[in-house]
Write an enzyme that holds these catalytic residues in place. Sequence first.
Site, PDB file in Angstrom:
ATOM      1  N   HIS A   1       0.818  -1.219   0.000  1.00 15.18           N
ATOM      2  CA  HIS A   1       0.000   0.000   0.000  1.00 15.18           C
ATOM      3  C   HIS A   1       0.850   1.267   0.000  1.00 15.18           C
ATOM      4  O   HIS A   1       0.482   2.279   0.581  1.00 15.18           O
ATOM      5  CB  HIS A   1      -0.956   0.007   1.200  1.00 15.18           C
ATOM      6  CG  HIS A   1      -1.974  -1.085   1.127  1.00 15.18           C
ATOM      7  ND1 HIS A   1      -2.917  -1.165   0.129  1.00 15.18           N
ATOM      8  CD2 HIS A   1      -2.183  -2.160   1.918  1.00 15.18           C
ATOM      9  CE1 HIS A   1      -3.668  -2.232   0.316  1.00 15.18           C
ATOM     10  NE2 HIS A   1      -3.237  -2.854   1.389  1.00 15.18           N
ATOM     11  N   CYS A   2       1.970   1.205  -0.676  1.00 16.74           N
ATOM     12  CA  CYS A   2       2.895   2.328  -0.754  1.00 16.74           C
ATOM     13  C   CYS A   2       2.710   3.034  -2.093  1.00 16.74           C
ATOM     14  O   CYS A   2       2.323   2.406  -3.087  1.00 16.74           O
ATOM     15  CB  CYS A   2       4.327   1.788  -0.642  1.00 16.74           C
ATOM     16  SG  CYS A   2       5.617   3.023  -0.818  1.00 16.74           S
ATOM     17  N   GLY A   3       2.986   4.316  -2.128  1.00 16.07           N
ATOM     18  CA  GLY A   3       2.907   5.061  -3.367  1.00 16.07           C
ATOM     19  C   GLY A   3       3.899   4.586  -4.414  1.00 16.07           C
ATOM     20  O   GLY A   3       3.768   4.911  -5.596  1.00 16.07           O
TER      21      GLY A   3
END
Length: 195
Positions: A79-81
């Site tokens: 869930h990281c950019g």
Amino acid sequence: MKSMFRKLALGLSVALLPLATAAGQSEPEAASAPQASDSSKDCPAIFNHKMKKLHSSKILDVCEVTAGKPVLLVNTASHCGFTDQFGDLEALHKKYKDQGLVVLGVSSDSFDQEDEDEGKAAEICFKNFGVSFTMLSTVPVKGENAHPMFLEVARQDVAPRWNFYKYLVGSDGKIISSNSSFFMPDEDDIEALLN
């Protein structure tokens, strides 16, 4: 704040352990420590571990996975950019795997961006991005509680400061270069490492 409560709870449980044992209750099981590999005495310290494959009960001997080859090691989070870098890493894997490069992803929640459900984390990398390189189960990658692989990374170079830090590691286990989340390794560096 969360950290303070964890320390308080840990201190309280340690303080109460002798009382529980004296009252005839058994000690709680210790968390299983990472195991060293027994595949080879020549295995570099950075890879001399047995680790669980992401969303699997299979335990991998990292020495066998890396097999004395150059490695692109990366800490990941679903869930990281920077999650779209799974696609870039997969492209590097496909381009260089036959020349000997091993891409090794290690899931981590050290920056609070990994899914709590390992199945969902696996779905993001395997299904959404088509990852076929080896992905290892979630472990801490920074601080004194980091997995020993990343303690060795920090000893040699710099610990990950965010998700998707990338380390080019020679077949001897020495880190050749590192890249922050913003950059992919230079392909000239990869090719030099392979030659």
